[in-house]
Scaffold this motif. Structure first.
Motif, short mmCIF file in Angstrom:
data_model
loop_
_atom_site.label_atom_id
_atom_site.label_comp_id
_atom_site.label_asym_id
_atom_site.label_seq_id
_atom_site.Cartn_x
_atom_site.Cartn_y
_atom_site.Cartn_z
N ASP A 8 0.82 -1.22 0.00
CA ASP A 8 0.00 0.00 0.00
C ASP A 8 0.85 1.27 0.00
OD1 ASP A 8 0.94 -0.08 2.58
OD2 ASP A 8 -1.02 0.00 3.54
N GLY A 9 2.18 1.13 -0.22
CA GLY A 9 3.04 2.29 -0.41
C GLY A 9 3.74 2.84 0.82
N HIS A 10 3.58 2.23 1.98
CA HIS A 10 4.25 2.70 3.19
C HIS A 10 5.72 2.27 3.20
CE1 HIS A 10 0.08 3.03 4.62
NE2 HIS A 10 0.56 3.98 5.41
N LYS A 11 6.60 3.22 3.57
CA LYS A 11 8.01 2.89 3.71
C LYS A 11 8.21 2.17 5.04
CE LYS A 11 9.89 6.66 0.98
NZ LYS A 11 10.81 7.81 0.98
N VAL A 12 8.99 1.09 5.00
CA VAL A 12 9.27 0.31 6.20
C VAL A 12 10.74 -0.10 6.21
CG1 VAL A 12 6.92 -0.60 6.43
CG2 VAL A 12 8.58 -1.84 5.07
N VAL A 13 11.18 -0.59 7.36
CA VAL A 13 12.52 -1.15 7.48
C VAL A 13 12.33 -2.63 7.81
CG1 VAL A 13 14.67 -1.11 8.78
CG2 VAL A 13 13.48 1.03 8.28
N VAL A 14 13.07 -3.48 7.12
CA VAL A 14 12.95 -4.92 7.29
C VAL A 14 14.30 -5.47 7.77
CG1 VAL A 14 12.51 -7.10 6.11
CG2 VAL A 14 11.26 -5.05 5.44
N LYS A 15 14.25 -6.29 8.80
CA LYS A 15 15.45 -6.97 9.27
C LYS A 15 15.32 -8.43 8.89
CE LYS A 15 18.41 -7.52 13.27
NZ LYS A 15 18.63 -7.17 14.67
N SER A 16 16.34 -8.96 8.23
CA SER A 16 16.29 -10.35 7.80
C SER A 16 17.53 -11.09 8.30
CB SER A 16 16.20 -10.43 6.28
OG SER A 16 17.36 -9.87 5.69
N ARG A 17 17.45 -12.40 8.24
CA ARG A 17 18.57 -13.23 8.68
C ARG A 17 18.76 -14.32 7.63
NH1 ARG A 17 17.46 -15.23 14.26
NH2 ARG A 17 15.98 -16.58 13.24
N LYS A 18 20.00 -14.49 7.18
CA LYS A 18 20.29 -15.52 6.19
C LYS A 18 20.11 -16.89 6.82
CE LYS A 18 23.54 -12.86 3.47
NZ LYS A 18 24.88 -12.82 2.88
N PRO A 19 19.57 -17.84 6.08
CA PRO A 19 19.41 -19.20 6.61
C PRO A 19 20.77 -19.78 7.02
CG PRO A 19 18.23 -18.96 4.53
CD PRO A 19 19.05 -17.71 4.71
N GLY A 20 20.81 -20.36 8.20
CA GLY A 20 22.03 -21.02 8.68
C GLY A 20 23.08 -20.10 9.27
N ILE A 21 22.82 -18.79 9.26
CA ILE A 21 23.85 -17.85 9.71
C ILE A 21 24.13 -17.99 11.20
CG2 ILE A 21 22.34 -15.89 10.16
CD1 ILE A 21 25.83 -15.76 8.56
N LYS A 22 23.11 -18.32 12.00
CA LYS A 22 23.33 -18.44 13.44
C LYS A 22 24.33 -19.56 13.72
CE LYS A 22 21.01 -18.82 17.88
NZ LYS A 22 19.73 -18.85 18.58
N LYS A 23 24.15 -20.71 13.06
CA LYS A 23 25.07 -21.83 13.24
C LYS A 23 26.48 -21.44 12.84
CE LYS A 23 25.92 -26.57 11.74
NZ LYS A 23 25.53 -27.63 10.84
N THR A 24 26.62 -20.75 11.73
CA THR A 24 27.93 -20.33 11.24
C THR A 24 28.59 -19.38 12.24
OG1 THR A 24 27.23 -20.58 8.95
CG2 THR A 24 29.14 -19.17 9.35
N ILE A 25 27.84 -18.42 12.72
CA ILE A 25 28.40 -17.44 13.65
C ILE A 25 28.82 -18.12 14.96
CG2 ILE A 25 27.81 -15.48 15.13
CD1 ILE A 25 26.21 -14.37 12.75
N LEU A 26 28.01 -19.03 15.46
CA LEU A 26 28.36 -19.71 16.70
C LEU A 26 29.59 -20.61 16.51
CD1 LEU A 26 24.83 -20.50 18.16
CD2 LEU A 26 26.41 -18.66 18.80
N GLN A 27 29.72 -21.21 15.34
CA GLN A 27 30.94 -21.99 15.05
C GLN A 27 32.16 -21.08 15.01
OE1 GLN A 27 29.73 -23.89 11.37
NE2 GLN A 27 29.16 -25.78 12.42
N ASP A 28 32.00 -19.91 14.40
CA ASP A 28 33.09 -18.93 14.37
C ASP A 28 33.47 -18.50 15.78
OD1 ASP A 28 33.05 -19.10 11.61
OD2 ASP A 28 32.08 -17.15 11.32
#
Length: 91
Positions: A8-28
């Motif tokens: 409907d034309g409203h500007k918004v901010v979206v936060k997304s997370r790549k699939p599997g990124i949590k596992k990768t970050i915790l391994q790091d």
């Protein structure tokens, strides 16, 4: 964070997370733990900086950032604090 526009034309901010990124970050973080422990063990001068503590703090901050439930709670609090401000809208 990404800017987006709703259908409907409203500007918004979206936060997304790549699939599997949590596992990768915790391994790091696990790898950083090992490096920090080795650093403290073999480089006595490093102990003043407490590398293992720095890694623990980093892990906690990143884990919190990945928790979208917490993000929702923060949004609820923000809505409560600024709900009467006509210049601010909330999902």
């Amino acid at each position: 964070m990404h800017e987006a526009v709703t259908l409907d034309g409203h500007k918004v901010v979206v936060k997304s997370r790549k699939p599997g990124i949590k596992k990768t970050i915790l391994q790091d973080c696990d790898i950083l733990d090992v490096i920090a422990e080795l650093l403290e063990k073999h480089v006595p001068e490093s102990r003043i900086y407490s590398p293992t503590h720095i890694v623990q703090e980093f892990r906690a901050a990143v884990t919190e950032e990945l928790d979208f439930t917490r993000e929702g709670q923060n949004l609820d609090r923000f809505r409560s604090d600024f709900g009467l401000d006509a210049a601010v809208t909330f999902p």
